[in-house]
Design a protein around this motif. Sequence first.
Motif, short mmCIF file in Angstrom:
data_model
loop_
_atom_site.label_atom_id
_atom_site.label_comp_id
_atom_site.label_asym_id
_atom_site.label_seq_id
_atom_site.Cartn_x
_atom_site.Cartn_y
_atom_site.Cartn_z
N ILE A 108 0.95 -1.08 0.00
CA ILE A 108 -0.15 0.06 -0.03
C ILE A 108 1.00 1.29 0.07
O ILE A 108 1.67 1.36 0.76
N VAL A 109 0.70 2.10 -0.96
CA VAL A 109 1.36 3.48 -1.15
C VAL A 109 0.76 4.55 -0.87
O VAL A 109 -0.35 4.79 -1.58
N ASP A 110 1.07 5.28 -0.07
CA ASP A 110 0.27 6.55 0.50
C ASP A 110 1.14 7.68 0.38
O ASP A 110 1.73 8.03 1.38
N SER A 111 1.20 8.57 -0.60
CA SER A 111 0.54 8.35 -1.93
C SER A 111 1.29 8.34 -3.06
O SER A 111 2.49 8.80 -2.93
N ILE A 112 1.01 8.17 -4.23
CA ILE A 112 1.87 8.18 -5.61
C ILE A 112 2.37 9.39 -5.68
O ILE A 112 3.37 9.68 -6.34
N GLN A 113 1.77 10.64 -5.59
CA GLN A 113 2.32 12.04 -5.66
C GLN A 113 3.53 12.34 -4.63
O GLN A 113 4.19 13.26 -5.03
N THR A 114 3.90 11.60 -3.87
CA THR A 114 5.05 11.93 -2.96
C THR A 114 6.04 10.89 -3.21
O THR A 114 7.23 11.10 -2.80
N VAL A 115 6.09 10.02 -4.09
CA VAL A 115 7.10 8.93 -4.47
C VAL A 115 7.83 9.59 -5.58
O VAL A 115 7.13 10.07 -6.62
N HIS A 116 9.11 9.20 -5.56
CA HIS A 116 9.92 9.60 -6.72
C HIS A 116 11.17 8.52 -7.11
O HIS A 116 11.35 8.01 -6.33
N THR A 117 11.52 8.69 -8.30
CA THR A 117 12.60 7.66 -8.89
C THR A 117 13.73 8.26 -9.02
O THR A 117 13.74 9.41 -9.57
N GLU A 118 14.90 7.94 -8.77
CA GLU A 118 16.44 8.40 -9.08
C GLU A 118 16.55 8.35 -10.49
O GLU A 118 17.27 9.20 -10.91
N LEU A 119 15.70 7.92 -11.36
CA LEU A 119 16.06 7.89 -12.82
C LEU A 119 15.81 9.33 -13.47
O LEU A 119 16.01 9.70 -14.66
N LEU A 120 14.77 9.72 -12.83
CA LEU A 120 14.28 11.19 -13.42
C LEU A 120 14.67 12.26 -12.14
O LEU A 120 14.53 12.11 -11.15
N GLU A 121 14.85 13.50 -12.87
CA GLU A 121 15.25 14.59 -11.93
C GLU A 121 14.17 15.42 -11.54
O GLU A 121 14.25 16.05 -10.74
N GLY A 122 13.01 15.24 -11.97
CA GLY A 122 11.84 16.14 -11.70
C GLY A 122 11.58 15.83 -9.95
O GLY A 122 11.73 14.92 -9.48
N ALA A 123 10.71 16.78 -9.80
CA ALA A 123 10.35 16.83 -8.33
C ALA A 123 9.31 15.72 -8.03
O ALA A 123 8.37 15.46 -9.01
N PRO A 124 9.13 15.06 -7.08
CA PRO A 124 7.81 14.39 -6.87
C PRO A 124 6.45 14.92 -7.23
O PRO A 124 6.43 16.27 -6.77
N GLY A 125 5.85 14.17 -7.91
CA GLY A 125 4.35 14.78 -8.03
C GLY A 125 4.17 15.28 -9.40
O GLY A 125 3.09 15.58 -9.95
N ASN A 126 5.49 15.38 -10.20
CA ASN A 126 5.20 15.92 -11.59
C ASN A 126 4.72 14.81 -12.30
O ASN A 126 4.80 13.50 -12.12
N VAL A 127 4.53 15.17 -13.76
CA VAL A 127 4.12 14.37 -14.64
C VAL A 127 4.75 13.04 -14.98
O VAL A 127 4.37 11.88 -14.96
N GLY A 128 6.06 13.38 -15.34
CA GLY A 128 7.12 12.24 -15.66
C GLY A 128 7.18 11.19 -14.23
O GLY A 128 7.35 9.87 -14.43
N GLN A 129 7.54 11.67 -13.02
CA GLN A 129 7.52 10.98 -11.87
C GLN A 129 6.65 10.15 -11.63
O GLN A 129 6.48 8.71 -11.11
N VAL A 130 5.21 10.86 -11.70
CA VAL A 130 3.96 9.91 -11.48
C VAL A 130 3.83 8.77 -12.36
O VAL A 130 3.54 7.69 -11.89
#
Length: 464
Positions: free
Chosen positions: A176-198
């Motif tokens: 259970i992930v709460d929430s998807i807008q707070t999760v980020h991956t190291e492969l992208l440089e954008g901030a959590p919640g932006n289109v690419g990260q989500v």
Amino acid sequence: MAKAKTVYACTECGAQYPKWAGKCEACGAWNTLAEEVVAAAPTSKRTAARAAGGIAGTTVSLGRVTTADTPRWHTGLDEFDFVLGGGIVPGSMVLVGGEPGIGKSTLLLQVAARLEAAGQPTLYVSGEESALQVRLRADRLAEDASAVSLLTETSLETILATAAQPMAGGQVKCLIVDSIQTVHTELLEGAPGNVGQVRECAARLMRFAKDTSTTVFVIGHVTKGGGIAGPKTLEHIVDTVLYFEGDGTLDHRVLRATKNRFGSVDEIGVFRMVGTGLIPVENPSALFLGDRSAVASGSAVCALMEGTRPVLVEVQALAAKAGFGTPQRVANGIDSRRLALLLAVLDKRGGFSCAQLDVFCNIVGGMRVQEPSVDLAIVAALASSVVDKPLPAQAIFLGELGLGGEVRPVSQVERRLAEAAKLGMTKAFLSDRAIPRRAPGDMQLVGVRTLTDVLQRTVGKDAS
């Protein structure tokens, strides 16, 4: 240092543009382009080979694909299992959206506690709250969530690595992930919640669910317009999309399925919010009609089909003399344009003019109605309010209203009438072409063809 490359991606359809524009040419939406950083993807021999000419994949005959009758997991929350189509499918990914404070985290924490008690190890990842905050919520629940594994992390790589390793109770079966807008991956440089990260985080969680047969629940924030924040592709990636609806002033919540690869869509589950969590409501119709007054004008009952379930709701209408200026048209639970259309039909075909009246229409209980079977109940409630005469107390109204004033039949009439009879309704007004051969119980079925027929039989006024 080289400047990072950026593109503008549409939050609705995911289309990318080299510069900002007010309108997305792909889907036609306005003001949906958001800037995101594009990072160079890590290269490998396999990636290079695919780029050069591609690697042939291995095909298999569809008839040789083995199927396994995997049983669904039952949480014991009957309404939750019903909306999912009979329970949780192992290896599926479910997106749960809703307004802040509606109860998304509470519901999924209850699900986690019940799955853990049933022997399905569950990992609850909180990217917004601390461990203490989650513990305080768990202490208020009727379920014992002390055995649920908790991880407060926002890095996707750390989340997947933690979920892949065995927990105290065994291999993780539910994430259970709460929430998807707070999760980020190291492969992208954008901030959590932006289109690419989500989009990237959701895609990798989906792959993890399919590769490991782990069920993944993801909570998503909603925008001002009521849609789940992020690109529209987020809803296309997952298997099931659930919307948590409800008015913050009411104690009940509606869980609605808008997409489900393993069950019917448009199913709803109704819950009551209490101090110990969310309690399933076994009979939603009785809840929505519980406080109905049988002597008030402007009140009518309609039977809706929410997926495969018939639900009785009360339609309230109030027509009052306008104080000044242009008369108001206020609609809660129905489309305001639909209300305007029905007012025009009521004026032209029924002889009830509301041009100088303020009109208010409300679906009791915070329900949102989209199907046209509620048309007859709305116009009956409006006419009742105009002449200040109550409608028959134990009657329901089923029918779509055409622009010519004709009453048209609706689908699954037998199931709607059976639910109405179960709650004590004794009369039903519906299209004469939709009357079934056998009425449920002692219910009286009144067939009508036009709006004039309905008005004559209810408020006793002919069309002028």
